[in-house]
Design a protein around this motif. Sequence first.
Motif, PDB file in Angstrom:
ATOM      1  N   ALA A 113       0.859  -1.186   0.000  1.00 58.70           N
ATOM      2  CA  ALA A 113       0.000   0.000   0.000  1.00 58.70           C
ATOM      3  C   ALA A 113       0.893   1.233   0.000  1.00 58.70           C
ATOM      4  O   ALA A 113       2.007   1.219   0.528  1.00 58.70           O
ATOM      5  CB  ALA A 113      -0.908   0.017   1.228  1.00 58.70           C
ATOM      6  N   GLY A 114       0.385   2.298  -0.592  1.00 58.62           N
ATOM      7  CA  GLY A 114       1.136   3.552  -0.642  1.00 58.62           C
ATOM      8  C   GLY A 114       0.210   4.741  -0.481  1.00 58.62           C
ATOM      9  O   GLY A 114      -0.931   4.724  -0.948  1.00 58.62           O
ATOM     10  N   ASN A 115       0.703   5.761   0.199  1.00 58.86           N
ATOM     11  CA  ASN A 115      -0.023   7.025   0.361  1.00 58.86           C
ATOM     12  C   ASN A 115       0.700   8.060  -0.498  1.00 58.86           C
ATOM     13  O   ASN A 115       1.813   8.470  -0.185  1.00 58.86           O
ATOM     14  CB  ASN A 115      -0.038   7.455   1.819  1.00 58.86           C
ATOM     15  N   TYR A 116       0.052   8.495  -1.557  1.00 58.98           N
ATOM     16  CA  TYR A 116       0.685   9.416  -2.497  1.00 58.98           C
ATOM     17  C   TYR A 116       0.309  10.876  -2.234  1.00 58.98           C
ATOM     18  O   TYR A 116       0.658  11.735  -3.017  1.00 58.98           O
ATOM     19  CB  TYR A 116       0.314   9.020  -3.934  1.00 58.98           C
ATOM     20  N   HIS A 117      -0.373  11.125  -1.125  1.00 58.69           N
ATOM     21  CA  HIS A 117      -0.716  12.510  -0.790  1.00 58.69           C
ATOM     22  C   HIS A 117       0.528  13.212  -0.263  1.00 58.69           C
ATOM     23  O   HIS A 117       1.365  12.599   0.402  1.00 58.69           O
ATOM     24  CB  HIS A 117      -1.832  12.548   0.258  1.00 58.69           C
ATOM     25  N   GLU A 118       0.662  14.488  -0.566  1.00 64.37           N
ATOM     26  CA  GLU A 118       1.882  15.217  -0.199  1.00 64.37           C
ATOM     27  C   GLU A 118       1.914  15.660   1.255  1.00 64.37           C
ATOM     28  O   GLU A 118       2.993  15.890   1.800  1.00 64.37           O
ATOM     29  CB  GLU A 118       2.048  16.430  -1.108  1.00 64.37           C
ATOM     30  N   SER A 119       0.738  15.807   1.906  1.00 62.77           N
ATOM     31  CA  SER A 119       0.763  16.366   3.252  1.00 62.77           C
ATOM     32  C   SER A 119      -0.100  15.635   4.272  1.00 62.77           C
ATOM     33  O   SER A 119       0.076  15.847   5.466  1.00 62.77           O
ATOM     34  CB  SER A 119       0.338  17.841   3.208  1.00 62.77           C
ATOM     35  N   GLN A 120      -1.034  14.792   3.867  1.00 60.41           N
ATOM     36  CA  GLN A 120      -1.924  14.155   4.828  1.00 60.41           C
ATOM     37  C   GLN A 120      -1.569  12.688   5.047  1.00 60.41           C
ATOM     38  O   GLN A 120      -1.226  11.970   4.117  1.00 60.41           O
ATOM     39  CB  GLN A 120      -3.381  14.248   4.367  1.00 60.41           C
ATOM     40  N   THR A 121      -1.680  12.272   6.305  1.00 66.20           N
ATOM     41  CA  THR A 121      -1.424  10.887   6.688  1.00 66.20           C
ATOM     42  C   THR A 121      -2.717  10.093   6.586  1.00 66.20           C
ATOM     43  O   THR A 121      -3.776  10.591   6.941  1.00 66.20           O
ATOM     44  CB  THR A 121      -0.894  10.829   8.142  1.00 66.20           C
ATOM     45  N   PHE A 122      -2.622   8.868   6.115  1.00 68.16           N
ATOM     46  CA  PHE A 122      -3.784   7.979   6.055  1.00 68.16           C
ATOM     47  C   PHE A 122      -3.785   7.109   7.289  1.00 68.16           C
ATOM     48  O   PHE A 122      -2.794   6.465   7.615  1.00 68.16           O
ATOM     49  CB  PHE A 122      -3.732   7.086   4.803  1.00 68.16           C
ATOM     50  N   ASN A 123      -4.898   7.095   8.003  1.00 66.30           N
ATOM     51  CA  ASN A 123      -5.117   6.199   9.137  1.00 66.30           C
ATOM     52  C   ASN A 123      -6.431   5.481   8.888  1.00 66.30           C
ATOM     53  O   ASN A 123      -7.445   6.135   8.669  1.00 66.30           O
ATOM     54  CB  ASN A 123      -5.229   6.975  10.456  1.00 66.30           C
ATOM     55  N   GLY A 124      -6.424   4.162   8.935  1.00 67.75           N
ATOM     56  CA  GLY A 124      -7.679   3.456   8.742  1.00 67.75           C
ATOM     57  C   GLY A 124      -7.492   1.991   8.459  1.00 67.75           C
ATOM     58  O   GLY A 124      -6.436   1.417   8.686  1.00 67.75           O
ATOM     59  N   HIS A 125      -8.578   1.402   7.965  1.00 69.10           N
ATOM     60  CA  HIS A 125      -8.594  -0.008   7.601  1.00 69.10           C
ATOM     61  C   HIS A 125      -8.628  -0.120   6.083  1.00 69.10           C
ATOM     62  O   HIS A 125      -9.233   0.702   5.406  1.00 69.10           O
ATOM     63  CB  HIS A 125      -9.832  -0.712   8.155  1.00 69.10           C
ATOM     64  N   ILE A 126      -7.990  -1.140   5.576  1.00 67.93           N
ATOM     65  CA  ILE A 126      -8.050  -1.443   4.144  1.00 67.93           C
ATOM     66  C   ILE A 126      -8.531  -2.886   4.017  1.00 67.93           C
ATOM     67  O   ILE A 126      -7.963  -3.790   4.632  1.00 67.93           O
ATOM     68  CB  ILE A 126      -6.671  -1.282   3.465  1.00 67.93           C
ATOM     69  N   THR A 127      -9.581  -3.070   3.240  1.00 68.77           N
ATOM     70  CA  THR A 127     -10.107  -4.409   3.004  1.00 68.77           C
ATOM     71  C   THR A 127      -9.775  -4.816   1.576  1.00 68.77           C
ATOM     72  O   THR A 127     -10.023  -4.062   0.640  1.00 68.77           O
ATOM     73  CB  THR A 127     -11.634  -4.448   3.223  1.00 68.77           C
ATOM     74  N   LEU A 128      -9.226  -6.009   1.442  1.00 66.45           N
ATOM     75  CA  LEU A 128      -8.818  -6.539   0.144  1.00 66.45           C
ATOM     76  C   LEU A 128      -9.726  -7.700  -0.231  1.00 66.45           C
ATOM     77  O   LEU A 128      -9.979  -8.595   0.578  1.00 66.45           O
ATOM     78  CB  LEU A 128      -7.365  -7.027   0.222  1.00 66.45           C
ATOM     79  N   PHE A 129     -10.220  -7.690  -1.455  1.00 66.69           N
ATOM     80  CA  PHE A 129     -11.032  -8.772  -2.000  1.00 66.69           C
ATOM     81  C   PHE A 129     -10.299  -9.330  -3.211  1.00 66.69           C
ATOM     82  O   PHE A 129     -10.010  -8.589  -4.140  1.00 66.69           O
ATOM     83  CB  PHE A 129     -12.406  -8.257  -2.444  1.00 66.69           C
ATOM     84  N   VAL A 130     -10.020 -10.626  -3.214  1.00 63.35           N
ATOM     85  CA  VAL A 130      -9.319 -11.267  -4.329  1.00 63.35           C
ATOM     86  C   VAL A 130     -10.303 -12.198  -5.035  1.00 63.35           C
ATOM     87  O   VAL A 130     -11.008 -12.976  -4.393  1.00 63.35           O
ATOM     88  CB  VAL A 130      -8.085 -12.052  -3.839  1.00 63.35           C
TER      89      VAL A 130
END
Length: 178
Positions: A113-130
């Motif tokens: 996973a990557g956060n490409y925003h220049e100034s904001q931090t991502f905090n949370g859950h990520i759900t993956l469906f394969v």
Amino acid sequence: MKLYPEMFFSPWHLIVVVLALIAFIGLIKGGYDRKTVLRSTGLSTLVFYFILTIPIGLITQESLYKEETMLTDLDQNFEDKKADSQLQSLKDYVVLHVGAYKNEDDADIVVYAGNYHESQTFNGHITLFVYDKNDEEVFTEMYRDITLAPGEKKKLDTSFTSQPMDTYRYRYETHPQM
């Protein structure tokens, strides 16, 4: 085969120094002359180095290749998203990439996973469906309490599956920052 510096100089190569030191001390204790001690220690150091570098190189090359391709694909996913003008909120700057690396009977599933925003931090859950080729769910995984600093890319998970996989989807749930 791509060569990486980590294949030739790693912390594991300190074993060579220890073995060379043991050989050096053993030759001195054995009463050999200075020329024989230096020549034999040098040759044994080279032999130890090559014997140790071969397995380290094979293991390191595979893991670094996976990391390099995953980061490249993650960047490409973001560029594709950016080209489609889909960047409207912080969640749009968080990108997930799943790669499958085939083994004999199963596949290694690697998730980045990557956060490409220049100034904001991502905090949370990520759900993956394969999903497989028939669009049937192979598995679902939720990654809880993920924190990605601006510009950060990291490996979330590695798993194995013997089921065929074709595509994936993901969804986010962000937490407010405190």
